[in-house]
Design a protein around this motif. Structure first.
Motif, PDB file in Angstrom:
ATOM      1  N   ILE A   1      -9.758  -4.792 -10.905  1.00  0.00           N
ATOM      2  CA  ILE A   1     -10.520  -4.049 -11.855  1.00  0.00           C
ATOM      3  C   ILE A   1      -9.977  -2.630 -11.941  1.00  0.00           C
ATOM      4  N   GLU A   2      -9.431  -2.117 -10.943  1.00  0.00           N
ATOM      5  CA  GLU A   2      -8.719  -0.582 -11.100  1.00  0.00           C
ATOM      6  C   GLU A   2      -7.625  -0.689 -12.075  1.00  0.00           C
ATOM      7  N   LYS A   3      -6.966  -2.133 -12.325  1.00  0.00           N
ATOM      8  CA  LYS A   3      -5.603  -2.061 -12.982  1.00  0.00           C
ATOM      9  C   LYS A   3      -6.222  -2.914 -14.405  1.00  0.00           C
ATOM     10  N   ASN A   4      -7.477  -2.984 -14.429  1.00  0.00           N
ATOM     11  CA  ASN A   4      -7.919  -3.386 -15.573  1.00  0.00           C
ATOM     12  C   ASN A   4      -7.351  -4.953 -15.947  1.00  0.00           C
ATOM     13  N   ASP A   5      -7.214  -5.596 -14.931  1.00  0.00           N
ATOM     14  CA  ASP A   5      -6.400  -6.962 -15.153  1.00  0.00           C
ATOM     15  C   ASP A   5      -7.359  -8.047 -14.824  1.00  0.00           C
ATOM     16  N   THR A   6      -7.958  -8.476 -16.006  1.00  0.00           N
ATOM     17  CA  THR A   6      -9.152  -9.406 -15.829  1.00  0.00           C
ATOM     18  C   THR A   6      -8.644 -10.653 -15.554  1.00  0.00           C
TER      19      THR A   6
ATOM     20  N   LYS B   1       0.898  -1.222   0.078  1.00  0.00           N
ATOM     21  CA  LYS B   1      -0.045   0.018   0.105  1.00  0.00           C
ATOM     22  C   LYS B   1       0.906   1.092   0.179  1.00  0.00           C
ATOM     23  N   GLU B   2       1.991   1.290   0.911  1.00  0.00           N
ATOM     24  CA  GLU B   2       2.785   2.477   0.912  1.00  0.00           C
ATOM     25  C   GLU B   2       3.519   2.729  -0.442  1.00  0.00           C
ATOM     26  N   LYS B   3       4.020   1.777  -1.062  1.00  0.00           N
ATOM     27  CA  LYS B   3       4.440   1.588  -2.398  1.00  0.00           C
ATOM     28  C   LYS B   3       3.724   1.862  -3.949  1.00  0.00           C
ATOM     29  N   GLU B   4       2.580   1.816  -3.361  1.00  0.00           N
ATOM     30  CA  GLU B   4       1.360   1.580  -4.351  1.00  0.00           C
ATOM     31  C   GLU B   4       1.524   0.654  -5.369  1.00  0.00           C
ATOM     32  N   MET B   5       1.746  -0.450  -4.947  1.00  0.00           N
ATOM     33  CA  MET B   5       1.954  -1.444  -5.657  1.00  0.00           C
ATOM     34  C   MET B   5       0.575  -2.364  -5.990  1.00  0.00           C
ATOM     35  N   GLY B   6      -0.152  -1.701  -6.570  1.00  0.00           N
ATOM     36  CA  GLY B   6      -1.722  -2.196  -6.787  1.00  0.00           C
ATOM     37  C   GLY B   6      -1.812  -3.773  -6.874  1.00  0.00           C
ATOM     38  N   ARG B   7      -1.117  -4.445  -8.268  1.00  0.00           N
ATOM     39  CA  ARG B   7      -1.324  -5.698  -8.446  1.00  0.00           C
ATOM     40  C   ARG B   7      -0.687  -6.920  -7.218  1.00  0.00           C
ATOM     41  N   PHE B   8       0.284  -6.210  -6.753  1.00  0.00           N
ATOM     42  CA  PHE B   8       0.846  -7.104  -5.385  1.00  0.00           C
ATOM     43  C   PHE B   8      -0.023  -6.992  -4.294  1.00  0.00           C
ATOM     44  N   GLU B   9      -0.680  -5.765  -4.221  1.00  0.00           N
ATOM     45  CA  GLU B   9      -1.365  -5.479  -3.117  1.00  0.00           C
ATOM     46  C   GLU B   9      -2.689  -6.538  -3.395  1.00  0.00           C
ATOM     47  N   ALA B  10      -3.210  -6.653  -4.542  1.00  0.00           N
ATOM     48  CA  ALA B  10      -4.453  -7.615  -4.873  1.00  0.00           C
ATOM     49  C   ALA B  10      -4.112  -8.977  -4.635  1.00  0.00           C
ATOM     50  N   THR B  11      -2.924  -9.550  -4.752  1.00  0.00           N
ATOM     51  CA  THR B  11      -2.572 -10.880  -4.793  1.00  0.00           C
ATOM     52  C   THR B  11      -2.277 -11.104  -3.335  1.00  0.00           C
TER      53      THR B  11
END
Length: 206
Positions: A61-66, A10-20
């Motif tokens: 969804i935010e990252k458009n990663d279906t 979250k701090e580093k704004e790593m969205g896909r990693f955060e989702a995983t």
């Protein structure tokens, strides 16, 4: 560990990693929610798992990663089924089905159709369940996924038996049993061939 990793992501704004990570935490809560001794689910644990899976989907969804969205969505449907939210589970699975059909993702479609069938069984919509089981069998056969076909045969046999419809229950059990024997024979043959190959190699080296 995962919660610390979540803070860092979250701090580093790593969205896909955060989702995983969210999905992995959801898996932990999901599997910890089942009481094997008493064979029942803890609804509070399932609700927590559902929250984590839902947050993971939002980020995908935010990252458009279906592609990465499929696993947590599938888990959402499984939790919804266990919570008795069958209608919501079917809605989730139908959305997933549309996504995977566009991608022609046969492996995921096998699992999705099978889970739709399971949700239909829970809803006592047996006729609809059979349609989706048949579709799952057809798709699994197209990619030679015989283990999945075998498992579906067993489920359908049991479903017929529970409804006291014994003739088709027996027929599906025979299909299950024959495929199980076939897969076991192939595995035994493969093991013998591997042992023979090792023996021949060792003999040549001597």
């Amino acid at each position: 560990f995962y919660k610390k990793a979540l803070i860092i992501a979250k701090e580093k704004e790593m969205g896909r990693f955060e989702a995983t990570i969210l999905g992995n935490i959801g898996n932990i809560y999901y599997y910890k929610s089942y009481d094997y001794k008493h064979e029942k689910w803890d609804t509070a644990g399932l609700d927590t798992a559902l929250w984590y899976f839902s947050e993971a989907v939002k980020l995908h969804i935010e990252k458009n990663d279906t592609v990465q969205m499929i696993a947590p969505m599938m888990n959402i449907a499984l939790v919804q089924i266990e919570l008795g939210k069958t209608k919501e589970a079917l809605d989730t699975l139908m959305k997933l089905k549309t996504i995977c059909e566009k991608r022609n993702d046969i492996s995921d479609l096998v699992y999705i159709n099978s889970n739709i069938a399971q949700a239909c069984l829970v809803s006592e919509n047996f006729r609809e369940a059979l349609i989706y089981f048949d579709k799952a069998i057809e798709l699994a056969g197209s990619i030679n996924d015989r283990n999945t076909v075998m498992g579906i045969y067993a489920i359908v046999s049991q479903a017929y038996e529970q409804r006291k419809n014994y003739q088709p229950a027996y027929e599906y059990y025979v299909k299950y049993s024959e495929m199980k024997d076939s897969l076991l024979n192939e595995e035994n043959t493969r093991s013998v061939s591997e042992m023979q190959a090792k023996y021949e190699t060792e003999k040549k080296e001597k």
